[in-house]
Scaffold this motif. Structure first.
Motif, short mmCIF file in Angstrom:
data_model
loop_
_atom_site.label_atom_id
_atom_site.label_comp_id
_atom_site.label_asym_id
_atom_site.label_seq_id
_atom_site.Cartn_x
_atom_site.Cartn_y
_atom_site.Cartn_z
N GLU A 194 3.01 6.42 1.61
CA GLU A 194 2.09 7.57 1.62
C GLU A 194 0.96 7.35 2.63
N CYS A 227 0.80 -1.23 0.00
CA CYS A 227 0.00 0.00 0.00
C CYS A 227 0.83 1.28 0.00
N ARG A 228 2.10 1.20 -0.29
CA ARG A 228 2.94 2.38 -0.13
C ARG A 228 2.57 3.51 -1.07
N LEU A 229 2.11 3.17 -2.30
CA LEU A 229 1.77 4.20 -3.28
C LEU A 229 0.26 4.27 -3.45
N ASP A 263 1.89 14.68 -8.68
CA ASP A 263 2.41 13.34 -8.94
C ASP A 263 2.47 12.50 -7.67
N SER A 264 2.67 13.15 -6.52
CA SER A 264 2.89 12.44 -5.27
C SER A 264 2.03 13.04 -4.17
N GLU A 276 -6.50 10.28 -2.51
CA GLU A 276 -6.33 10.17 -3.95
C GLU A 276 -7.21 11.16 -4.71
N ARG A 308 2.49 12.41 -1.03
CA ARG A 308 3.44 12.75 0.03
C ARG A 308 4.02 14.14 -0.19
N ASP A 319 9.27 5.89 1.64
CA ASP A 319 8.51 6.11 0.42
C ASP A 319 7.01 5.84 0.58
N ARG A 331 -5.29 14.43 -4.47
CA ARG A 331 -4.09 14.39 -5.32
C ARG A 331 -4.44 14.60 -6.78
N ASP A 359 -1.99 2.77 -6.40
CA ASP A 359 -2.16 1.32 -6.35
C ASP A 359 -3.34 0.95 -5.45
#
Length: 384
Positions: free
Chosen positions: A241, A135-137, A180-181, A171, A183, A239, A174, A140
């Motif tokens: 989020e 689940c870091r990004l 793009d990120s 999301e 974070r 890395d 964002r 996804d």
């Protein structure tokens, strides 16, 4: 109004007694009125097992207190015309609808208001459609949520969401801003303007030596197992989020954030968030609806079921004797956020009091509610 010094001393003694008894390991706390700090204290251990003492600049994985930062990004998006409370998730994240008609039912009705008020109808699970290790990004996670079912009609029930609602909020924001990120967006839009130099989504390498490891003191048969909670030590990395659980911060940085909310979005003479948005966010949105998830917690403790008492992403104190994080002696308008078994902040706009509490050692959630009921009552009783 001011604070009773003797009562502030009792609060410190109570915290130290809790730690000595083994209820939790250590604490950083701030109590303030009108923005002026009356008590700032550091107690116990950052890591009891190694004897590492708590320090004022300890970096905590603040768990669901993270949601407050994600809320603030949504507030900015609302005030700046990037999103509306009526914006549907699928208008921004079309893949959320999914491709299987059996998973698509009612998803087209979920909007930003539903997510902020925990009335989306999505399941109250800590699993946001993927194992936490994947689940870091955030994109996804959003894609994976296309396969997760709605479990009841949006807008009809409050069921506190540990993960899914704020994954979607993050999301949506964002994409609305085109970053793009997530974070990096949070750093640029919230943390840097507030001077929160030790706060991030994820755990930057330069902060790892000051990080407080998550240690869980919860029942193996409870809603969250010890390994579910302690596993976040490996998931909340540089890395990561995770807009629902993945922020790291210090007590001083959280206090800066909470003071911004107390001042209705103002920071150093500039308006970071519109006052009207803060006012609506801290106004009851869920009426008399009950909180399904915390009904389970209260039942285990032998307490009455609690009302939702939710604004736009924040929890409100409300009225009545049912145990809650704020205690029965804050004003009904008091608002804040908390993280599983460990972290809390609240602002009482009537007393003009701010309370920030970050602890090492994650307690069982029922015992955590009882802990904060006690301490919040003592903070309210310190005002004279």
């Amino acid at each position: 109004m001011a604070f009773n010094p003797a009562q502030l001393k009792r609060i410190e003694e109570t915290i130290q007694a809790d730690i000595d008894r083994g209820d939790y390991d250590g604490v950083n706390v701030i109590i303030a009125q009108h923005g002026e700090i009356a008590l700032q204290g550091t107690y116990g251990f950052a890591e009891r097992a190694t004897g590492r003492p708590s320090q004022q600049d300890d970096i905590y994985r603040i768990l669901s207190l993270t949601k407050a930062f994600t809320n603030a990004l949504a507030y900015r998006a609302l005030g700046e015309g990037k999103l509306a409370l009526s914006t549907r998730v699928i208008d921004i994240i079309p893949e959320f609808l999914g491709t299987d008609p059996f998973h698509m039912l009612r998803k087209d009705r979920i909007n930003l208001w539903n997510l902020l008020t925990h009335t989306s109808g999505m399941p109250a699970t800590p699993n946001p459609g993927l194992p936490l290790t994947e689940c870091r990004l955030l994109p996804d996670v959003a894609k994976a949520l296309g396969s997760v079912d709605v479990v009841h009609d949006p807008g009809t029930q409050v069921n506190y969401s540990p993960a899914i609602n704020h994954a979607l909020i993050g999301e949506m924001v964002r994409r609305a801003y085109g970053h793009d990120s997530f974070r990096d967006m949070a750093r640029e839009m919230i943390f840097e303007p507030l001077g929160m130099k030790d706060t991030a989504f994820g755990l930057p390498k330069q902060n790892q030596d000051r990080a407080v490891p998550i240690k869980a003191y919860v029942d193996e048969e409870g809603f969250l197992r010890p390994e579910d909670i302690e596993g976040l030590n490996e998931v909340i990395t540089e890395d990561a989020e995770l807009p629902w659980v993945g922020a790291t911060s210090t007590v001083d940085d959280v206090f800066k954030f909470v003071e911004m909310l107390r001042r209705k979005g103002e920071v150093n003479g500039e308006q970071l968030i519109a006052p009207t948005v803060i006012e609506q966010a801290t106004t009851l949105q869920t009426g008399d609806m009950m909180n399904d998830l915390y009904t389970m917690v209260n039942t285990q403790m032998g307490w009455e079921a609690p009302k939702g008492n939710i604004g736009l992403g924040v929890i409100l104190s409300g009225t009545g004797p049912v145990p809650n994080f704020f205690g029965p002696f804050t004003s009904p308008e008091a608002f804040g956020n908390n993280g599983a078994g460990s972290t809390l902040f609240w602002v009482d706009p009537v007393l003009d009091v701010t309370f920030v509490f970050l602890s090492a050692g994650v307690m069982d959630e029922g015992l955590n509610v009882a802990r904060f009921q006690k301490l919040s009552t003592m903070v309210s009783a310190a005002v004279v």
